[in-house]
Design a protein around this motif. Structure first.
Motif, mmCIF file in Angstrom:
data_model
loop_
_atom_site.group_PDB
_atom_site.id
_atom_site.type_symbol
_atom_site.label_atom_id
_atom_site.label_comp_id
_atom_site.label_asym_id
_atom_site.label_seq_id
_atom_site.Cartn_x
_atom_site.Cartn_y
_atom_site.Cartn_z
ATOM 1 N N LYS A 220 0.835 -1.211 0.000
ATOM 2 C CA LYS A 220 0.000 0.000 0.000
ATOM 3 C C LYS A 220 0.858 1.245 0.000
ATOM 4 O O LYS A 220 1.983 1.231 0.515
ATOM 5 C CB LYS A 220 -0.855 0.026 1.268
ATOM 6 C CG LYS A 220 -2.017 -0.935 1.255
ATOM 7 C CD LYS A 220 -3.041 -0.489 2.292
ATOM 8 C CE LYS A 220 -4.152 -1.500 2.514
ATOM 9 N NZ LYS A 220 -4.739 -2.071 1.323
ATOM 10 N N LYS A 221 0.328 2.319 -0.533
ATOM 11 C CA LYS A 221 1.014 3.598 -0.424
ATOM 12 C C LYS A 221 0.978 4.027 1.039
ATOM 13 O O LYS A 221 0.100 3.591 1.787
ATOM 14 C CB LYS A 221 0.271 4.639 -1.282
ATOM 15 C CG LYS A 221 1.045 4.987 -2.528
ATOM 16 C CD LYS A 221 0.235 5.754 -3.511
ATOM 17 C CE LYS A 221 -0.129 7.150 -3.092
ATOM 18 N NZ LYS A 221 -0.765 7.880 -4.218
ATOM 19 N N ASP A 222 1.891 4.903 1.457
ATOM 20 C CA ASP A 222 1.951 5.244 2.888
ATOM 21 C C ASP A 222 0.649 5.863 3.394
ATOM 22 O O ASP A 222 0.293 5.701 4.556
ATOM 23 C CB ASP A 222 3.164 6.136 3.210
ATOM 24 C CG ASP A 222 3.241 7.347 2.304
ATOM 25 O OD1 ASP A 222 2.424 7.427 1.361
ATOM 26 O OD2 ASP A 222 4.112 8.198 2.553
ATOM 27 N N ASN A 223 -0.089 6.551 2.518
ATOM 28 C CA ASN A 223 -1.355 7.141 2.965
ATOM 29 C C ASN A 223 -2.537 6.197 2.764
ATOM 30 O O ASN A 223 -3.687 6.587 2.905
ATOM 31 C CB ASN A 223 -1.600 8.474 2.247
ATOM 32 C CG ASN A 223 -1.656 8.286 0.741
ATOM 33 O OD1 ASN A 223 -1.637 7.145 0.255
ATOM 34 N ND2 ASN A 223 -1.714 9.371 0.014
ATOM 35 N N GLY A 224 -2.242 4.969 2.367
ATOM 36 C CA GLY A 224 -3.299 3.959 2.229
ATOM 37 C C GLY A 224 -4.080 4.058 0.921
ATOM 38 O O GLY A 224 -4.942 3.238 0.641
ATOM 39 N N GLU A 225 -3.759 5.082 0.131
ATOM 40 C CA GLU A 225 -4.488 5.247 -1.131
ATOM 41 C C GLU A 225 -3.919 4.334 -2.210
ATOM 42 O O GLU A 225 -2.799 3.848 -2.091
ATOM 43 C CB GLU A 225 -4.390 6.720 -1.584
ATOM 44 C CG GLU A 225 -5.273 7.612 -0.752
ATOM 45 C CD GLU A 225 -5.195 9.056 -1.197
ATOM 46 O OE1 GLU A 225 -4.635 9.325 -2.280
ATOM 47 O OE2 GLU A 225 -5.686 9.908 -0.442
ATOM 48 N N PRO A 226 -4.696 4.117 -3.293
ATOM 49 C CA PRO A 226 -4.185 3.273 -4.376
ATOM 50 C C PRO A 226 -2.988 3.918 -5.081
ATOM 51 O O PRO A 226 -2.805 5.136 -5.015
ATOM 52 C CB PRO A 226 -5.367 3.184 -5.353
ATOM 53 C CG PRO A 226 -6.544 3.722 -4.642
ATOM 54 C CD PRO A 226 -6.055 4.595 -3.541
ATOM 55 N N TRP A 227 -2.205 3.101 -5.724
ATOM 56 C CA TRP A 227 -1.096 3.605 -6.538
ATOM 57 C C TRP A 227 -1.671 4.240 -7.806
ATOM 58 O O TRP A 227 -2.692 3.776 -8.322
ATOM 59 C CB TRP A 227 -0.175 2.460 -6.954
ATOM 60 C CG TRP A 227 0.472 1.754 -5.808
ATOM 61 C CD1 TRP A 227 0.111 0.552 -5.275
ATOM 62 C CD2 TRP A 227 1.618 2.184 -5.073
ATOM 63 N NE1 TRP A 227 0.948 0.207 -4.245
ATOM 64 C CE2 TRP A 227 1.888 1.202 -4.097
ATOM 65 C CE3 TRP A 227 2.441 3.306 -5.127
ATOM 66 C CZ2 TRP A 227 2.936 1.293 -3.197
ATOM 67 C CZ3 TRP A 227 3.500 3.397 -4.235
ATOM 68 C CH2 TRP A 227 3.730 2.405 -3.280
ATOM 69 N N ASN A 228 -0.972 5.261 -8.296
ATOM 70 C CA ASN A 228 -1.366 5.877 -9.566
ATOM 71 C C ASN A 228 -0.351 5.526 -10.634
ATOM 72 O O ASN A 228 0.841 5.785 -10.466
ATOM 73 C CB ASN A 228 -1.393 7.403 -9.429
ATOM 74 C CG ASN A 228 -2.507 7.847 -8.514
ATOM 75 O OD1 ASN A 228 -3.518 7.155 -8.390
ATOM 76 N ND2 ASN A 228 -2.322 8.971 -7.862
ATOM 77 N N VAL A 229 -0.818 4.959 -11.716
ATOM 78 C CA VAL A 229 0.079 4.649 -12.826
ATOM 79 C C VAL A 229 -0.451 5.363 -14.064
ATOM 80 O O VAL A 229 -1.591 5.146 -14.480
ATOM 81 C CB VAL A 229 0.148 3.118 -13.077
ATOM 82 C CG1 VAL A 229 1.002 2.816 -14.297
ATOM 83 C CG2 VAL A 229 0.709 2.406 -11.849
ATOM 84 N N GLY A 230 0.366 6.228 -14.616
ATOM 85 C CA GLY A 230 -0.035 6.977 -15.811
ATOM 86 C C GLY A 230 0.149 6.141 -17.065
ATOM 87 O O GLY A 230 1.095 5.371 -17.176
#
Ligand code: AMP
Ligand code: MG
Length: 353
Positions: A220-230
Motif C-alpha cells: 500500500k502507499k503510505d497514505n493507504g491510497e491506491p497507486w497511480n500509474v499513468g
C-alpha cells in the motif's frame, strides 16, 4: 484546469522507460530519484525498483543480481544465453533447459495456441531481420520477409518435460535450422513476478517495480491510497500521460505500443516492433501490426501473463483482444487511432482521463 492537471502529471512522471508512467510525488518534488530507489540498465531496458522505507543496498543488490541472472538465461541478443543455446541447436538437437526457461516457453506456447499464432515465441528470425531495436533497422525486401516468416512457427517448437524432480526441467527443440526463439514479449513479465517473490520473502511492505514500463505495484502507499500509474499519451512526448490507472498493490500493468521501439523509414513511415504474423487486422504479414491499435495496457496479478497478453491483444485488435484478456482473468485498456480509449469494464472503472 486541464492544463494544470497536465503539468502536474508531467511533473510527477519519472523514470519513464516504457509506456507506463509511475506517479510518485515525493521523488518528483525533490527533482531527483529518491534514495529509496535504484535504476539500472538490465535485460535490454531501464529497470527501476522503488523499495521506499524498506530499501537497503543488500536487497537492491539481490534484486538486480536476479535480473542479471535472468538476462543471462533469456537474452535473445547474447550469444552465451541459455536461449541462444536452443537457437544454435535449431534443426539439430533438443537442448536440456532450466526450469525457468521451460516454464516461460510453456506459457509462451499457451498464448501462441490461444492466439492462433498471432503471438509466437519463434518470431526471432523476423525480429532479427527488421533489426528494430538495433542501430541498423531497415525495411526488408519481400523475399527476405517471406524467408523469415517461413521459419516462424510455434508448432515446431517441441518441449518435452523431464521426469519429476530431475535436475533439468526438460528439453526444448526448434525443429528446423534457422528457427529462433525471441521471448521479448513475455520475459519482462516473468522477471517482474520473480522480483515480487523476493519482495514477499523479504517481507517488503511496499514497492514498485518498473522494468521498462512493465510495472508491478506491491503493498500500500503510505497514505493507504491506491497507486497511480499513468498511461502514456501515444501522440505526445514521453512522460505525458493520457490518463491514470488507480491500482491496489499486488498487481501488474504491462503495456505494448507503437512507439515503444520504432524507427522511421526513408519514406517517412514509422515502423514499430510488434509483428503481424497472421493478418488479423488488415496489416501485412511479416510487417509491424497495423490495425488501428496504438497501445494496450493489461492488468493482471501475473506479470508474465499481462506481458504476453499486452502483445497478443495488440496484434489481435480490440474485439478478439477483449475476449482473450477476459478469458485469462485480465483487464485491458486499448488506445486506438484518434486517441480513443476503450477497455474492459474493470479497467475503465479504475481509469481516469
Ligand atoms: P512487448 O513490448 O511486450 O509487446 O513485446 C514486443 C517484443 O516481442 C518485440 O520487441 C519482439 O522482440 C517480440 N515480438 C514482436 N512481435 C511479436 C509477436 N507477434 N509475437 C511474439 N513476440 C513478438
Ligand atoms: Mg508483452
Amino acid at each position: 484546469m486541464i492544463n494544470q492537471n497536465k503539468m502536474i502529471r508531467k511533473c510527477f512522471s519519472i523514470a519513464v522507460s516504457g509506456l507506463l508512467i509511475l506517479l510518485l510525488p515525493a521523488a518528483c518534488s525533490k527533482g531527483v530519484l529518491s534514495a529509496a530507489s535504484r535504476v539500472e540498465f538490465v535485460m535490454g531496458t531501464l529497470c527501476r525498483i522503488d523499495l521506499f522505507e524498506d530499501g537497503n543496498p543488500a536487497l537492491y543488490n539481490r534484486l538486480f543480481t536476479r535480473l542479471a541472472e535472468l538476462e543471462s538465461i533469456f537474452s535473445a541478443n547474447r550469444d552465451d544465453s541459455e536461449l541462444a543455446r536452443v537457437n544454435h541447436n535449431a534443426g539439430l538437437n533438443a537442448v536440456a533447459v532450466s526450469a525457468e526457461l521451460f516454464t516461460v516457453l510453456e506459457r509462451a506456447l499457451y498464448f501462441a495456441e490461444a492466439t492462433d499464432g498471432a503471438f509466437d515465441p519463434t518470431v526471432g528470425p523476423l525480429v532479427k531481420l527488421w533489426g528494430i531495436a538495433t542501430d541498423h533497422p531497415r525495411v526488408p525486401a519481400d523475399w527476405e520477409i517471406d524467408a523469415a516468416l517461413a521459419l516462424v512457427n510455434w508448432e515446431e517448437l517441441e518441449l518435452v518435460a523431464g521426469v519429476k524432480d530431475a535436475p533439468i526441467a526438460g528439453t526444448a527443440f526448434l525443429k528446423r535450422e534457422g528457427m529462433a526463439l525471441d521471448l521479448g514479449a513475455i520475459v519482462k513479465g516473468y522477471a517482474a513476478d520473480e522480483l515480487v517473490s523476493i519482495l514477499r520473502e523479504a517481507e517488503v511492505t511496499r514497492a514498485i517495480i518498473d522494468l521498462g514500463g512493465n510495472i508491478y505495484v506491491w503493498g500500500k502507499k503510505d497514505n493507504g491510497e491506491p497507486w497511480n500509474v499513468g498511461i502514456q499519451d501515444p501522440g505526445a512526448e514521453r512522460g505525458d500521460s493520457i490518463g491514470i490507472l488507480e491500482l491496489e498493490g499486488g498487481i501488474s500493468v504491462v503495456s505494448s505500443g507503437v512507439y515503444e521501439r520504432f524507427f522511421t523509414g526513408d519514406n517517412g513511415k514509422r515502423y514499430h516492433h510488434i509483428m503481424e504474423l497472421r493478418e488479423n487486422g488488415g496489416g501485412r504479414r511479416g510487417y509491424p501490426a497495423e490495425n488501428g491499435v496504438l497501445s494496450t495496457a493489461v492488468i493482471a496479478a501475473s506479470s508474465m501473463d499481462a506481458d504476453a497478453l499486452s502483445t497478443s491483444c495488440f496484434v489481435l485488435g480490440v474485439e478478439k483482444g477483449l475476449v482473450l484478456a477476459a478469458a485469462n482473468g485480465a483487464e485491458i485498456l486499448y488506445i486506438i487511432e484518434e486517441k480513443r480509449v476503450l477497455g474492459s469494464p474493470g479497467a475503465m472503472a479504475i481509469f481516469t482521463y
